[in-house]
Design an enzyme around this catalytic site. Structure first.
Site, PDB file in Angstrom:
ATOM      1  CE1 TYR A 191      -0.432  14.422 -74.492  1.00  0.00           C
ATOM      2  CE2 TYR A 191       0.280  13.606 -72.333  1.00  0.00           C
ATOM      3  CZ  TYR A 191       0.134  13.418 -73.706  1.00  0.00           C
ATOM      4  OH  TYR A 191       0.538  12.248 -74.286  1.00  0.00           O
TER       5      TYR A 191
ATOM      6  CB  THR B   8      -0.190   8.870 -72.653  1.00  0.00           C
ATOM      7  OG1 THR B   8       0.635   9.104 -71.523  1.00  0.00           O
ATOM      8  CG2 THR B   8      -1.412   9.764 -72.519  1.00  0.00           C
ATOM      9  CG  ASP B   9       2.251   6.350 -68.501  1.00  0.00           C
ATOM     10  OD1 ASP B   9       2.200   7.498 -68.990  1.00  0.00           O
ATOM     11  OD2 ASP B   9       3.301   5.889 -67.993  1.00  0.00           O
ATOM     12  CD  GLU B  10       1.736  12.409 -68.947  1.00  0.00           C
ATOM     13  OE1 GLU B  10       1.013  13.392 -68.765  1.00  0.00           O
ATOM     14  OE2 GLU B  10       2.933  12.479 -69.254  1.00  0.00           O
TER      15      GLU B  10
ATOM     16  CE  LYS C 185      -2.981  10.844 -76.386  1.00  0.00           C
ATOM     17  NZ  LYS C 185      -2.788  10.744 -77.869  1.00  0.00           N
TER      18      LYS C 185
END
Ligand code: NAD
Ligand code: DAU
Length: 356
Positions: A161, A136-138, A165
């Site tokens: 979260y 994810t870009d997060e 990741k």
């Protein structure tokens, strides 16, 4: 370079993106086998895959990615030549109230999958192999008013979260660097589309508007997200799997930034028209609420490497994608009722075993 996987293990294939990926992959790759390994948490729903139940190219196994024995057995018996790893705890708000399961699934589960994949790949049971980590870009953290995340942006996750990741991404990197394992890593922006669990912003808005419930907007509503249709994500994953060089990382995004409040207003207005309500009626449901702790201000993906190297571009305009998504939810209100009630879980437990 081109890789033609014959037997894919998809993890988390009963969730939002995994189920859309399985549908599109099977439609475009006759002759390939897909095994879907999913433990069926609250976010997994086999109804997402009901139309594939009698497809001989597809099979479902209820199980945990952290179960090394099961994973090893599937990899060997099915001569798996590609693992496409979607399984995760995926909701930021849940990671704030209960981070432990995020570390267990996203970090430790990924490590088990990597380790069993390494042994399988090194055993020589298959000629060629790929492990694709869906991220994810997060993991890059938050942007200011300008700039974009590139693949070189340092990882700076802000929620449990995204930290979990990022931890998984680092393990994937380490398995490539240490063992030479042919890994791939994609980092995508916010997805929207069919089968999206209605705890996430867009399906929550649609569902609440239909039912005239409040629309919670966190903080000032000026956080920015970069939205991509899930089918475009699925297509990008397939391109990376088949054509990217082992060890590579690709950002995926549609260059489609929106302030949250603008998305909320847009969905309200589209549904005013679609439901025959008076202009502005749905906007009265908007309720500003306390902000999410550590709320990332802005995400924006630079996906130019993917376009330049592998030729991928999104096929959906946002106008088309959001209109189709609204129609999908209007015609699938039973699906929403089912996934939010959890009543299907007992049925799956009877069918496939495992904890209810
Ligand atoms: P989701 O929550 O809808 O689905 C997750 C699936 O994983 C569910 O079917 C669940 O049952 C399964 N699962 C959870 N723990 C498991 C375990 N221990 N073993 C086996 N299966 C397990 O998630 P999603 O939105 O489809 O996201 C899929 C992946 O894509 C995640 O890795 C997420 O980080 C990533 N991602 C999501 C988005 C997005 O906008 N949703 C964007 C970029 C990346
Ligand atoms: O960027 C990719 C990520 O997108 C994925 O890695 C995550 O798995 C996925 O859940 C998503 O994370 P977000 O936190 O961006 O998505 P969410 O739908 O939860 O929230 C989108 C934005 O809307 C965010 O700024 C928070 C805000 N929001 C969300 C909800 C659920 C609200 O204002 N109100 C809400 O009720």
């Amino acid at each position: 370079m081109s890789f033609a996987p014959q037997s894919i293990l998809v993890t988390g294939g009963a969730g939002f993106i995994g189920s859309n990926f399985i549908h599109s992959f099977l439609a475009g790759n006759p002759g390939s086998q897909v095994t879907n390994l999913d433990v069926l948490t609250y976010a997994g729903n086999l109804n997402n895959l009901r139309t594939l139940e009698n497809n001989p190219a597809y099979s479902f196994v209820r199980g945990d990615i952290g179960d090394a024995t099961l994973v090893a057995q599937l990899l060997t018996e099915r001569k798996v030549d590609a693992v496409v790893h979607f399984a995760a705890e995926s909701h930021v708000d849940r990671s704030i109230s209960g981070p432990e399961i995020f570390v267990r699934t996203n970090v430790l589960g990924t490590q088990v999958l990597l380790e069993e994949s390494r042994k399988h790949w090194q055993s020589g049971v298959v000629n060629d192999f790929r492990f694709l980590q869906i991220s994810t870009d997060e993991v890059y953290g938050s942007l200011g008013e300008s700039g974009f995340f590139t693949e070189e942006t340092p990882l700076a996750p802000n929620s449990p979260y995204s930290a979990s990741k990022a931890g998984a991404d680092m393990l994937v990197r380490a398995y490539h660097e240490t063992y030479g394992m042919p890994t791939l890593n994609t980092r995508c922006s916010n997805n929207y589309g069919p089968f999206h669990f209605p705890e996430k912003l867009i399906p929550l808005l649609i569902h609440n508007i239909i039912n005239r419930k409040p629309l919670p907007v966190y903080g000032d509503g000026k956080n920015v997200r970069d939205w991509l249709h899930v089918n475009d994500h699925a297509a990008a994953v397939e391109v990376v799997l088949k054509t990217a060089a082992p060890g590579s990382i690709y950002n995926i995004g549609g260059n489609n930034e929106w302030f949250n409040i603008d998305i909320v207003n847009l969905v309200c207005d589209l549904l005013d028209e679609r439901l025959g309500r008076s202009s502005g009626e749905n906007r009265t449901l908007i309720t500003f609420v306390k902000d999410r702790p550590g709320h990332d201000r802005r995400y924006a993906i630079d996906a130019s490497r993917l376009k330049r190297d592998l030729g991928w571009e999104p096929a959906y305009t946002f106008e088309r994608g959001i209109a189709e998504t609204i129609e999908w939810y209007l015609s699938h209100q039973e699906w929403v009722a089912e996934v939010t009630s959890g009543s299907y879980r007992e049925y799956y437990t009877q069918q496939y075993g495992g904890a209810a």
